[in-house]
Write a protein that holds these residues in place. Structure first.
Motif, PDB file in Angstrom:
ATOM      1  N   HIS A   1       3.729   6.704   7.055  1.00  0.00           N
ATOM      2  CA  HIS A   1       4.422   6.051   5.937  1.00  0.00           C
ATOM      3  C   HIS A   1       5.531   6.945   5.380  1.00  0.00           C
ATOM      4  CE1 HIS A   1       1.784   2.762   6.120  1.00  0.00           C
ATOM      5  NE2 HIS A   1       0.786   3.230   5.389  1.00  0.00           N
ATOM      6  N   LEU A   2       5.237   8.230   5.255  1.00  0.00           N
ATOM      7  CA  LEU A   2       6.242   9.138   4.714  1.00  0.00           C
ATOM      8  C   LEU A   2       7.412   9.334   5.682  1.00  0.00           C
ATOM      9  CD1 LEU A   2       3.972  11.856   3.044  1.00  0.00           C
ATOM     10  CD2 LEU A   2       5.278  10.044   1.918  1.00  0.00           C
ATOM     11  N   GLY A   3       7.178   9.020   6.964  1.00  0.00           N
ATOM     12  CA  GLY A   3       8.249   9.123   7.944  1.00  0.00           C
ATOM     13  C   GLY A   3       9.165   7.912   7.977  1.00  0.00           C
ATOM     14  N   ASP A   4       8.788   6.843   7.274  1.00  0.00           N
ATOM     15  CA  ASP A   4       9.608   5.630   7.227  1.00  0.00           C
ATOM     16  C   ASP A   4      10.662   5.788   6.134  1.00  0.00           C
ATOM     17  OD1 ASP A   4      10.538   2.997   6.323  1.00  0.00           O
ATOM     18  OD2 ASP A   4       9.014   2.184   7.664  1.00  0.00           O
ATOM     19  N   PRO A   5      11.955   5.759   6.480  1.00  0.00           N
ATOM     20  CA  PRO A   5      13.000   5.997   5.471  1.00  0.00           C
ATOM     21  C   PRO A   5      12.965   4.994   4.318  1.00  0.00           C
ATOM     22  CG  PRO A   5      13.919   6.110   7.688  1.00  0.00           C
ATOM     23  CD  PRO A   5      12.529   5.585   7.825  1.00  0.00           C
ATOM     24  N   LEU A   6      12.677   3.730   4.606  1.00  0.00           N
ATOM     25  CA  LEU A   6      12.653   2.738   3.540  1.00  0.00           C
ATOM     26  C   LEU A   6      11.479   2.981   2.596  1.00  0.00           C
ATOM     27  CD1 LEU A   6      13.668   0.260   2.097  1.00  0.00           C
ATOM     28  CD2 LEU A   6      12.482  -1.169   3.792  1.00  0.00           C
ATOM     29  N   LEU A   7      10.293   3.233   3.152  1.00  0.00           N
ATOM     30  CA  LEU A   7       9.141   3.519   2.294  1.00  0.00           C
ATOM     31  C   LEU A   7       9.384   4.778   1.465  1.00  0.00           C
ATOM     32  CD1 LEU A   7       6.053   2.694   4.564  1.00  0.00           C
ATOM     33  CD2 LEU A   7       6.784   1.507   2.494  1.00  0.00           C
TER      34      LEU A   7
ATOM     35  N   ALA B   1      -3.102  -0.254   2.288  1.00  0.00           N
ATOM     36  CA  ALA B   1      -3.799   0.366   1.152  1.00  0.00           C
ATOM     37  C   ALA B   1      -3.274   1.781   0.929  1.00  0.00           C
ATOM     38  CB  ALA B   1      -5.296   0.394   1.406  1.00  0.00           C
ATOM     39  N   GLN B   2      -3.083   2.517   2.013  1.00  0.00           N
ATOM     40  CA  GLN B   2      -2.562   3.878   1.876  1.00  0.00           C
ATOM     41  C   GLN B   2      -1.098   3.865   1.427  1.00  0.00           C
ATOM     42  OE1 GLN B   2      -4.473   2.933   4.597  1.00  0.00           O
ATOM     43  NE2 GLN B   2      -6.266   3.934   3.690  1.00  0.00           N
ATOM     44  N   ALA B   3      -0.334   2.873   1.890  1.00  0.00           N
ATOM     45  CA  ALA B   3       1.061   2.773   1.463  1.00  0.00           C
ATOM     46  C   ALA B   3       1.139   2.528  -0.041  1.00  0.00           C
ATOM     47  CB  ALA B   3       1.761   1.633   2.213  1.00  0.00           C
ATOM     48  N   SER B   4       0.281   1.648  -0.552  1.00  0.00           N
ATOM     49  CA  SER B   4       0.262   1.386  -1.992  1.00  0.00           C
ATOM     50  C   SER B   4      -0.234   2.603  -2.765  1.00  0.00           C
ATOM     51  CB  SER B   4      -0.628   0.180  -2.294  1.00  0.00           C
ATOM     52  OG  SER B   4      -0.076  -0.990  -1.721  1.00  0.00           O
ATOM     53  N   ALA B   5      -1.231   3.311  -2.208  1.00  0.00           N
ATOM     54  CA  ALA B   5      -1.732   4.513  -2.876  1.00  0.00           C
ATOM     55  C   ALA B   5      -0.648   5.584  -2.958  1.00  0.00           C
ATOM     56  CB  ALA B   5      -2.958   5.050  -2.140  1.00  0.00           C
ATOM     57  N   LEU B   6       0.151   5.710  -1.917  1.00  0.00           N
ATOM     58  CA  LEU B   6       1.261   6.673  -1.949  1.00  0.00           C
ATOM     59  C   LEU B   6       2.290   6.279  -3.001  1.00  0.00           C
ATOM     60  CD1 LEU B   6       1.818   7.349   1.857  1.00  0.00           C
ATOM     61  CD2 LEU B   6       1.126   9.026   0.132  1.00  0.00           C
ATOM     62  N   TYR B   7       2.544   4.986  -3.128  1.00  0.00           N
ATOM     63  CA  TYR B   7       3.479   4.543  -4.166  1.00  0.00           C
ATOM     64  C   TYR B   7       2.938   4.896  -5.548  1.00  0.00           C
ATOM     65  CZ  TYR B   7       6.255   1.681  -7.263  1.00  0.00           C
ATOM     66  OH  TYR B   7       7.060   1.281  -8.304  1.00  0.00           O
ATOM     67  N   LEU B   8       1.659   4.626  -5.781  1.00  0.00           N
ATOM     68  CA  LEU B   8       1.069   4.949  -7.079  1.00  0.00           C
ATOM     69  C   LEU B   8       1.072   6.456  -7.331  1.00  0.00           C
ATOM     70  CD1 LEU B   8      -1.974   2.491  -7.222  1.00  0.00           C
ATOM     71  CD2 LEU B   8       0.115   2.403  -8.603  1.00  0.00           C
TER      72      LEU B   8
ATOM     73  N   SER C   1       4.424  -3.104  -0.170  1.00  0.00           N
ATOM     74  CA  SER C   1       3.396  -3.872   0.535  1.00  0.00           C
ATOM     75  C   SER C   1       3.988  -4.741   1.636  1.00  0.00           C
ATOM     76  CB  SER C   1       2.613  -4.737  -0.461  1.00  0.00           C
ATOM     77  OG  SER C   1       3.468  -5.676  -1.088  1.00  0.00           O
ATOM     78  N   ARG C   2       5.244  -5.189   1.450  1.00  0.00           N
ATOM     79  CA  ARG C   2       5.878  -6.000   2.503  1.00  0.00           C
ATOM     80  C   ARG C   2       6.396  -5.129   3.648  1.00  0.00           C
ATOM     81  NH1 ARG C   2       8.071  -8.314  -2.116  1.00  0.00           N
ATOM     82  NH2 ARG C   2      10.049  -7.234  -1.779  1.00  0.00           N
ATOM     83  N   THR C   3       6.766  -3.893   3.359  1.00  0.00           N
ATOM     84  CA  THR C   3       7.363  -3.028   4.371  1.00  0.00           C
ATOM     85  C   THR C   3       6.308  -2.417   5.283  1.00  0.00           C
ATOM     86  OG1 THR C   3       9.186  -2.497   2.882  1.00  0.00           O
ATOM     87  CG2 THR C   3       8.806  -0.984   4.722  1.00  0.00           C
ATOM     88  N   ALA C   4       5.175  -2.015   4.712  1.00  0.00           N
ATOM     89  CA  ALA C   4       4.116  -1.382   5.498  1.00  0.00           C
ATOM     90  C   ALA C   4       3.398  -2.431   6.342  1.00  0.00           C
ATOM     91  CB  ALA C   4       3.134  -0.680   4.565  1.00  0.00           C
TER      92      ALA C   4
END
Length: 422
Positions: A237-243, A362-369, A354-357
């Protein structure tokens, strides 16, 4: 069509209806109108109210803390930023633990531990112990935001999940607002220690209500915790430029919001305004603007795309910040605009995550939080430090620079074709 074909079609349709009926009967997830659904909604509402009342319980009391403990605004703000920073660090590990031990046990332990710690916080003998207790409380509080959405997704029928999440989020916002408003009133009447103790008692009552109301989990399947797999998901997730850009945007918007609301009490209790602690607490009712802004953000996003939504949010924040440099009436209007801008940007960014991941949502949302709460900690501490060094104008300058950074990050993150679409 021959009689044989007609019979075959009828049989196919009958089999399809039978399969649908069997699936519906087998799906015993909570549905609107059922006692279990009402209990789950009320339980999560109570837990969300307790969690966010405790998380921000000292924010409206910062001037009283500074006065009572002889603290600078920057040091007093640590009672908020230490809690949100500790919560941010704990989110991913706690979400992983919930995969093994279950959502309900983790949420129960979280809300009870945080509430019991809240009853100890008012008795802290010095600022260092106060900040340490608040940091431990932040770790305890991580259990609810880390697992509540997963519990609802597993236990509530998919068609009813959005409304259930909406009520949970309402509990969050009402909890955060009520602790600031009620805390301000009680602090002026009885002192900041009594105010914090009252918030702790209220949270403990909510924790008991949660435990009594929450239906047992029927659809949770425990699984082992695989740190290596979790690490691969996180680094992916951290490697995705948009995320990465969306995480940074959430952090920056929250830094602006945290700076404004952390320093607000100092600004309004000082000359030339000289407002009471009760009046300062009541100003947090402006949070209600966020509810309307969040609801309207979906239509805005559909009309303008991500780039347009972020632009509107940034312009609202910048205009609101400039208005806070003027009279009390314009300060209130400015807070309305900053609040609307923040919730618009936050809603757009969190939804886009949530749409990009495509995997590991769940981990993508946790990273955002995590980024979101780190932004709150940085904004509160840096904003208070700027205020101590140069007054409200310095805090506004820092916040405006942060809003400018939102535009830069959004421009870079949304360069990819299609990234700006909702």
């Amino acid at each position: 069509m021959s009689p044989a074909d007609t019979g075959a079609v009828a049989a196919t349709r009958a089999n399809a209806r039978a399969r649908t009926q069997a699936a519906t009967t087998a799906d015993d997830r909570l549905r609107p109108g059922s006692p279990g659904y009402r209990r789950a909604n009320l339980a999560l509402f109570a837990a969300g109210l307790a969690t966010f009342a405790l998380l921000y319980s000292t924010q409206a009391l910062l001037p009283a803390l500074s006065s009572g403990l002889s603290l600078s605004p920057a040091r007093a703000s640590l009672t908020v930023s230490a809690t949100t920073a500790a919560l941010a660090v704990a989110l991913l590990p706690v979400s992983a633990l919930s995969e093994k031990y279950g959502r309900t046990p983790v949420m129960t332990a979280s809300v009870f531990a945080a509430s019991l710690l809240a009853l100890a916080v008012p008795f802290a003998p010095n600022p260092a112990v106060l900040v340490a207790l608040r940091a431990v409380q932040g770790v305890a509080l991580a259990g609810l935001p880390a697992t509540a959405m997963a519990y609802l997704a597993e236990e509530v029928h998919p068609a009813a999940v959005p409304s259930a999440i909406g009520l949970y989020v309402a509990g969050n916002s009402i909890g955060g607002m009520s602790s600031r408003v009620v805390g301000g009133v009680l602090s002026e009447a009885f002192g900041w220690r009594a105010a914090l103790f009252a918030v702790g008692l209220s949270a403990l009552a909510c924790a008991v209500a949660f435990r009594l109301l929450v239906p047992p989990a029927r659809h949770f399947t425990p699984g082992p915790v695989h740190p290596a797999a979790l690490w691969r998901t996180v680094t992916g997730h951290l490697g995705d430029p948009l995320l990465r850009g969306l995480y940074a945007i959430g952090l920056l918007f929250m830094a602006v919001f945290g700076a404004v609301y952390t320093v607000l009490g100092y600004r309004l209790t000082a000359a030339p305004f000289g407002l009471s602690q009760t009046a300062v607490g009541a100003i947090f009712l402006v949070y209600l603007v966020g509810t309307a802004a969040s609801a309207a953000s979906g239509a805005l996003l559909a009309r303008t795309g991500l780039r347009g939504a972020f632009t509107v949010a940034a312009v609202l924040c910048a205009a609101g910040l400039l208005l806070t440099l003027s009279s009390l009436a314009l300060i209130l209007l400015g807070l309305v605009l900053v609040t609307a801008g923040f919730f618009t940007g936050h809603s757009a960014a969190s939804g886009a995550v949530s749409r990009t991941a495509l995997t590991g949502r769940a981990q993508a949302s946790a990273l955002y939080l995590t980024a979101y709460y780190i932004g709150n900690s940085l904004g509160g501490t840096l904003g208070a430090g700027a205020f101590h060094a140069g007054g409200w104008g310095a805090t506004v300058s820092l916040a405006l620079a942060t809003v400018g950074a939102v535009g830069l990050v959004a421009g870079l993150a949304l360069r990819r074709p299609g990234a700006a679409t909702p």
